[in-house]
Design a protein around this motif. Structure first.
Motif, PDB file in Angstrom:
ATOM      1  N   GLU A   1     -12.135   4.359   7.536  1.00 32.00           N
ATOM      2  CA  GLU A   1     -11.752   5.521   6.729  1.00 32.00           C
ATOM      3  C   GLU A   1     -10.249   5.531   6.471  1.00 32.00           C
ATOM      4  O   GLU A   1      -9.798   5.778   5.355  1.00 32.00           O
ATOM      5  N   GLU A   2      -9.457   5.227   7.515  1.00 29.98           N
ATOM      6  CA  GLU A   2      -8.004   5.210   7.356  1.00 29.98           C
ATOM      7  C   GLU A   2      -7.562   4.037   6.486  1.00 29.98           C
ATOM      8  O   GLU A   2      -6.654   4.169   5.660  1.00 29.98           O
ATOM      9  N   ILE A   3      -8.191   2.884   6.662  1.00 33.20           N
ATOM     10  CA  ILE A   3      -7.854   1.706   5.851  1.00 33.20           C
ATOM     11  C   ILE A   3      -8.110   2.008   4.374  1.00 33.20           C
ATOM     12  O   ILE A   3      -7.293   1.675   3.511  1.00 33.20           O
TER      13      ILE A   3
ATOM     14  N   SER B   1       7.078   2.566  -0.856  1.00 28.52           N
ATOM     15  CA  SER B   1       6.489   3.884  -1.126  1.00 28.52           C
ATOM     16  C   SER B   1       6.553   4.808   0.096  1.00 28.52           C
ATOM     17  O   SER B   1       5.954   4.501   1.134  1.00 28.52           O
ATOM     18  N   PRO B   2       7.232   5.956   0.001  1.00 28.36           N
ATOM     19  CA  PRO B   2       7.262   6.915   1.121  1.00 28.36           C
ATOM     20  C   PRO B   2       5.868   7.468   1.435  1.00 28.36           C
ATOM     21  O   PRO B   2       5.556   7.744   2.588  1.00 28.36           O
ATOM     22  N   GLU B   3       5.031   7.641   0.374  1.00 29.24           N
ATOM     23  CA  GLU B   3       3.687   8.166   0.586  1.00 29.24           C
ATOM     24  C   GLU B   3       2.862   7.214   1.448  1.00 29.24           C
ATOM     25  O   GLU B   3       2.118   7.651   2.336  1.00 29.24           O
ATOM     26  N   VAL B   4       2.994   5.909   1.201  1.00 34.96           N
ATOM     27  CA  VAL B   4       2.249   4.927   1.988  1.00 34.96           C
ATOM     28  C   VAL B   4       2.707   4.967   3.439  1.00 34.96           C
ATOM     29  O   VAL B   4       1.899   4.972   4.370  1.00 34.96           O
TER      30      VAL B   4
ATOM     31  N   GLU C   1      -5.361   1.941   1.491  1.00 30.74           N
ATOM     32  CA  GLU C   1      -5.615   1.003   0.386  1.00 30.74           C
ATOM     33  C   GLU C   1      -5.520   1.710  -0.960  1.00 30.74           C
ATOM     34  O   GLU C   1      -4.910   1.191  -1.906  1.00 30.74           O
ATOM     35  N   ALA C   2      -6.097   2.904  -1.044  1.00 26.69           N
ATOM     36  CA  ALA C   2      -6.034   3.664  -2.299  1.00 26.69           C
ATOM     37  C   ALA C   2      -4.596   4.021  -2.662  1.00 26.69           C
ATOM     38  O   ALA C   2      -4.195   3.937  -3.827  1.00 26.69           O
ATOM     39  N   LEU C   3      -3.803   4.405  -1.661  1.00 28.01           N
ATOM     40  CA  LEU C   3      -2.396   4.741  -1.915  1.00 28.01           C
ATOM     41  C   LEU C   3      -1.607   3.514  -2.359  1.00 28.01           C
ATOM     42  O   LEU C   3      -0.730   3.598  -3.225  1.00 28.01           O
ATOM     43  N   ILE C   4      -1.891   2.371  -1.758  1.00 28.60           N
ATOM     44  CA  ILE C   4      -1.211   1.130  -2.135  1.00 28.60           C
ATOM     45  C   ILE C   4      -1.464   0.819  -3.607  1.00 28.60           C
ATOM     46  O   ILE C   4      -0.553   0.458  -4.356  1.00 28.60           O
ATOM     47  N   LYS C   5      -2.719   0.976  -4.026  1.00 23.12           N
ATOM     48  CA  LYS C   5      -3.052   0.696  -5.429  1.00 23.12           C
ATOM     49  C   LYS C   5      -2.365   1.681  -6.363  1.00 23.12           C
ATOM     50  O   LYS C   5      -1.878   1.302  -7.435  1.00 23.12           O
ATOM     51  N   MET C   6      -2.324   2.954  -5.946  1.00 22.95           N
ATOM     52  CA  MET C   6      -1.665   3.961  -6.787  1.00 22.95           C
ATOM     53  C   MET C   6      -0.163   3.723  -6.877  1.00 22.95           C
ATOM     54  O   MET C   6       0.448   3.855  -7.931  1.00 22.95           O
TER      55      MET C   6
END
Length: 719
Positions: A190-192, A231-234, A196-201
């Motif tokens: 779930e965390e991965i 990315s700070p969000e990542v 992963e979604a944030l990395i793509k965004m």
């Protein structure tokens, strides 16, 4: 294919990598240093047939996580220079330790060849390998070599050239399949997925690396890659995910990730490697020798599940009684807001619909929590993976494999995530077969039905065994159905799969409690939303249109006549209670639900069911737990006081134990809830399969229940 290809040699220190490098390149070598570091870089050249090969000998490394200069150099070469083929040299006499690097290379997705070096030493130590099976697990060609004697060099070069050809064309002309995917368990996955979604965004590293691989490495706290991500969000999500994993599992993500990889390796060796001589075993090996034993494994698994179900009832009974008393008291207090004998619709809605419906489901929360607690303990210790390994042998016999058992295990909690978990199956036939039979694994939503029926009809000593029997029936039906499907509509070869065997570990109290509560909270939310809505709808269906004024007047006159009779107070109370029950039943018979139930009754009668059970089964199609709520509404339990019979007592007085068992059997096998049908349609991308599941399971449930009831009646069992 290219006439010149670049080959990287990777491997653990002391695996014989340098010897093989020297065998291949001879005197045609160049030695220097990698830029900026003192790590030695060796390159060599050779020709094999029409192909020229440039061989790069990477520094010896145990891992691709950059903790040392050697690991950093090896990893950066693979990522930045993208060789055409990577050859991993393994010490075949110490396979489990050496395969850790191979697993990471497999995850990286590089064109891979495995050289099982020191094969002569491995044979001398009594090791035998199923090369073809291991090759399919890793999606890589495997060559057995003896570097110190020059054995296997031609075969290794042939494999390199063929793999380079596959890499370029995308076609594997040697028949190797895709490598197995490693699952890191629901918590990490779930965390991965979130990272992963944030990395793509964020488009981190401009798509230089595969997003999932990068997410795993970041969660693994790879310092070099974390520096490269802007990315700070990542970064914020990585910290949040790492904290959640550590809180839940009691260890850092990198430890869990490494454990899962070693679990994969252990599973490979369990299935495809064996020793013909006695070697020293670890404690985990000694435990596995018992719990995964061909003879003892299945009885141990069944015994543990029996113990779980016995404890679920034994420990859950007292708190369930407390909740029953609480909701009974709440019903009394709310009923007290109206004058005695009031026929207020609002009173009926709140007491019968809301408290009687939702309360009738919530009282089983202790059983749900205890079951999920036991499953969480078995999962966190590593035993559930062994259970899947044990079932793997049976899965192969029915045309599936152990990987299909993972969604089936999840199905004990809920069929919806279980069907979604079939995404990990590469073969569409395996996916569809598993989807079709997952609902037969008795989900948590059915437990309230069993918890209502079993204590009502069976003595205390039989509570645990009956629950165990109903769960085992579901498993056996799933196995038989899967076999039938693979022999008929879903014929075809199953894909081999390695079962992951993580190391045994002591589960943390916090971790198992979090897992238990998360699942229990989902159950409570369902009770407060879906089941509440359905309970109100079913209350309306059982309340309207109600008795006509003429019929109500007739019952009122009958009560007045009884009140004037010159009889004892006790006899008078009994007659009045009988009239009240007769009026309620007449109102229910004339209601919308009653009419539907009566219409179905001829169909239900061969199973031993009446129109009241039929009415409750209609609601169970929306959510299985609603059956309990609907039975409470049908029997007007919302108006029960401390001297009234409980719903269990009313059922016991109305039906036989045989009918009680048939109710459980039908609810186990019949059409799953609407959410399950919807997710089957989405995952199969076809309404045909969703409707096949709906109709097939309902028909199977009907036929089986009719056979059991009619056989039991003829033999005089449980009547």
């Amino acid at each position: 294919m290219k006439s010149k290809i670049v080959v990287a040699l990777a491997g653990n220190p002391n695996s014989g990598k340098t010897t093989i490098f020297n065998n291949l390149t001879g005197a045609r070598q160049h030695v220097g240093n990698y830029p900026g570091v003192t790590v030695e870089r060796k390159e060599g050249f050779l020709r094999h047939g029409d192909t020229e090969l440039k061989i790069v000998d990477l520094p010896g490394t145990y891992s691709l996580t950059a903790y040392s200069a050697e690991e950093l150099v090896a990893r950066n070469f693979l990522l930045d220079e993208m060789p055409d083929v990577v050859v991993d040299i393994l010490d075949a006499s110490n396979l489990e330790r050496n395969l850790y690097l191979a697993v990471q290379l497999m995850e990286l997705g590089v064109p891979l060849v495995l050289a099982f070096n020191m094969s002569d030493m491995a044979r001398a130590r009594g090791y035998e390998f199923d090369i073809e099976k291991i090759s399919r697990y890793f999606g890589a060609r495997i060559v057995q070599t003896t570097g110190n004697k020059g054995g296997g060099m031609k075969e290794l070069l042939d494999a390199i050239v063929l793999t380079a050809g596959k890499s370029e064309s995308g076609v594997d002309n040697a028949g190797n399949g895709r490598p197995a995917a490693i699952s890191y368990g629901p918590e990490l996955e779930e965390e991965i997925a979130t990272i992963e979604a944030l990395i793509k965004m964020a488009n981190s590293l401009n798509g230089k690396y595969d997003a999932r691989w990068l997410a795993v490495k970041l969660l693994e706290n790879d310092r070099e890659l974390r520096k490269a991500v802007a990315s700070p969000e990542v970064h914020a999500q990585i910290e949040k995910s790492a904290a959640h994993v550590e809180k839940t599992l009691g260890e850092q993500p990198e430890t869990t990730i490494a454990g899962c990889r070693y679990g994969f390796i252990s599973g490979v060796c369990q299935e495809a490697a064996r020793s013909t001589i006695e070697i020293r075993h670890t404690m985990s090996d000694r435990v596995d020798a018992v719990v995964t034993n061909r003879v003892l494994g299945l009885p141990i698994f069944l015994g543990l599940m029996y113990l779980v179900f016995q404890l679920t009832f034994t420990l859950g009974d007292p708190p369930m009684g407390w909740l029953e008393a609480l909701f009974g008291w709440m019903g009394e207090q709310m009923a007290g807001w109206w004058p005695e004998g009031s026929e207020s619709l609002l009173k009926s809605l709140l007491v019968d619909g809301v408290i009687g419906g939702v309360g009738g489901v919530v009282v089983f929360l202790p059983n749900i929590l205890l079951l999920f607690l036991a499953i969480a303990i078995l999962e966190d210790t590593g035993y559930m993976a062994r259970a899947a390994f044990i079932m793997d042998r049976l899965m192969h016999k029915i045309g599936l494999h152990g990987k299909s058992f993972i969604p089936m295990l999840i199905g004990f909690g809920c069929s919806v995530p279980a069907i979604m978990a079939t995404r990990t199956l590469e073969n569409r036939r395996d996916r569809l077969t598993t989807m079709m039979v997952v609902p037969l694994m008795s989900c948590g939503a059915r437990l309230p039905i069993y918890a209502l029926i079993i204590p009502a009809f069976f003595p205390q000593a039989w509570h645990g065994p009956m629950l165990w029997i109903i769960y085992v029936i579901g498993v056996l039906l799933a196995v038989a159905s899967a076999k039938l499907l693979r022999l008929t509509v879903l014929k075809g070869e199953s894909v081999p799969f390695v079962m992951e065997l993580p190391p045994y570990r002591l589960p943390t109290l916090k971790g198992v409690l979090i897992h238990m509560w998360e699942r229990g909270w989902l159950y409570l939310k369902k009770a407060g939303t879906i089941i509440l809505g359905i309970s109100i709808l079913l209350w309306a269906m059982t309340t309207f249109p109600g008795l006509s004024a003429e019929e109500s007047s007739r019952y009122e006159k009958a009560r007045q006549a009884v009140a004037m009779e010159n009889i004892g107070e006790e006899e008078k109370a009994e007659k009045l209670a009988a009239l009240d029950n007769a009026e309620k039943e007449a109102a229910l018979r004339g209601s919308i639900a009653g009419n539907v139930g009566h219409a179905l009754e001829p169909l239900l009668k061969p199973m031993g069911f009446d129109w009241k059970i039929g009415t409750a089964l209609i609601g169970a199609f929306a959510a299985k737990e609603v059956f309990v709520a609907q039975m409470g509404i049908v029997y007007a339990m919302g108006e029960a006081d401390e001297e009234s019979e409980t719903l269990r007592d009313k059922l016991k007085g109305t039906y036989s134990p045989l009918v009680g068992f048939c109710i459980m059997l039908f609810c186990l096998v019949s059409a799953p809830c609407m959410a399950t049908i919807a997710v089957t349609r989405r995952e199969s991308n076809s309404w045909r399969w969703a409707l096949f599941q709906l109709g097939g399971l309902t028909l199977m449930a009907y036929v089986l229940t009719v056979i059991v009831f009619q056989t039991g009646r003829l033999l005089g069992i449980g009547i």
